[in-house]
Enzyme design. Sequence first.
Site, PDB file in Angstrom:
ATOM      1  N   GLY A 168       0.814  -1.211   0.000  1.00  0.00           N
ATOM      2  CA  GLY A 168       0.000   0.000   0.000  1.00  0.00           C
ATOM      3  C   GLY A 168       0.847   1.261   0.000  1.00  0.00           C
ATOM      4  O   GLY A 168       0.588   2.202  -0.755  1.00  0.00           O
ATOM      5  N   ASP A 169       1.858   1.281   0.851  1.00  0.00           N
ATOM      6  CA  ASP A 169       2.773   2.434   0.888  1.00  0.00           C
ATOM      7  C   ASP A 169       3.474   2.620  -0.452  1.00  0.00           C
ATOM      8  O   ASP A 169       3.593   3.746  -0.960  1.00  0.00           O
ATOM      9  CB  ASP A 169       3.829   2.218   1.971  1.00  0.00           C
ATOM     10  CG  ASP A 169       3.275   2.365   3.373  1.00  0.00           C
ATOM     11  OD1 ASP A 169       2.503   3.307   3.609  1.00  0.00           O
ATOM     12  OD2 ASP A 169       3.616   1.540   4.235  1.00  0.00           O
ATOM     13  N   SER A 170       3.957   1.517  -1.013  1.00  0.00           N
ATOM     14  CA  SER A 170       4.722   1.612  -2.259  1.00  0.00           C
ATOM     15  C   SER A 170       3.833   2.043  -3.423  1.00  0.00           C
ATOM     16  O   SER A 170       4.273   2.794  -4.299  1.00  0.00           O
ATOM     17  CB  SER A 170       5.386   0.268  -2.566  1.00  0.00           C
ATOM     18  OG  SER A 170       6.318  -0.065  -1.552  1.00  0.00           O
ATOM     19  N   ALA A 173       3.278   5.770  -3.114  1.00  0.00           N
ATOM     20  CA  ALA A 173       4.480   6.485  -3.535  1.00  0.00           C
ATOM     21  C   ALA A 173       4.624   6.479  -5.050  1.00  0.00           C
ATOM     22  O   ALA A 173       5.040   7.476  -5.652  1.00  0.00           O
ATOM     23  CB  ALA A 173       5.704   5.853  -2.882  1.00  0.00           C
TER      24      ALA A 173
END
Length: 396
Positions: A168-170, A173
């Site tokens: 999710g973070d990647s 980003a």
Amino acid sequence: MGALEGLRLIEAGTLIAGPFCGQLMADHGAEVIKIEPPPEPGRPAGDPIRRWGQGAPVWYPVIGRNKKTITLNLRDPRGAALLKRLARRSDFLLENFRPGTFEKWGLGWEALRAENPGLIFVRVSGFGQTGPYARRAGFGAIGEAMGGLRALTGEPDRPPARVGLSIGDSLAATFACLGALMALHHRHRTGEGQVVDSAIYESVLAMLESTVPEYTVAGVIRERTGAILPGIAPSGVYPCRDGEVLIGANQDAVFRRLAEAMDDPALAQDPRYATHEARGAHQAELDAHIARWTGPQTMAEVLARLEAKGVPAGRIYRVPDMLEDPHFAAREALVAVPHPAFPGLVMQSVFPRLSATPGEIRWAGPGVGEWNEAIYGGLLGLSAGEMAELRQAGVI
């Protein structure tokens, strides 16, 4: 020369959702100046991800690569003033604090635009900059859950599983990087900067394929299915004598080639398996039939036969397999990067590959504040006395 050479990004983020965007842009030549908090009593200096990694804290050398690191206390008005001075000389400012934090520090969009009307302000958060959930804490795992990914991950008779990476973070980003470059194109035409608002839950939601219209049109809610994709057969993991292989032969023509590789061409004419719909209806028995063929053989034997017939297949790789694979080596997908604390450091290369302006890994993530002198003294022109005073006050 990287495609983004000549552009400057100020990265005021921590962990993954912001800094991975900075890594992508730095990999392709942008000058990325990473801001980290200076040391304070009871708290180590720098991004917390400097202490992350299983077996050794080696995550930061990857996500911090190609960046210039400085220390700066943004909560101090003098630190905020220095950030504004950096923003005047930059193309992008990236942050992934909880919405409202930059505004509290006097660094909201209106204040930044007054310093640099062409600035592109890239903001990554759990739920976006607006809406009733905007001010909530939003880690990647929560975005994965509310964006719909966790409900689809794992075995159907068990609780939702984690993918195994901070996907999710990647994703947030990556969408932030995409949005930043879109905004750059708009600035080329108009001279105007703008805000790029990348939310983790929306970045996951964007990956959900046709799940939303499947429900709104047909009333179908997708559920966890483990290693198979229901109705798409054969496409799964099959046992071998020394491991497992993944085979994807769900198209009619490819399935015929699989049947030939199995020395059973009649299988493709069997009414139970002759069409996409029929194979989906008899998925379990077809998978069992293929497993009886793969089971007595080695992975190498199965893969050789499938490759000869043009059937997509591969092993389930872990890092040691990647390091030994000749294709990975030929494309330099994994590269050794010198590091003073971690001899033998190998990491993923720069992706995607551009033919005329390929990116490169120029250095691994540098030490806390390693570029303070160059940025504050060189770029902003602060004197040695001014820097000493700011350092003594805990601003840098």
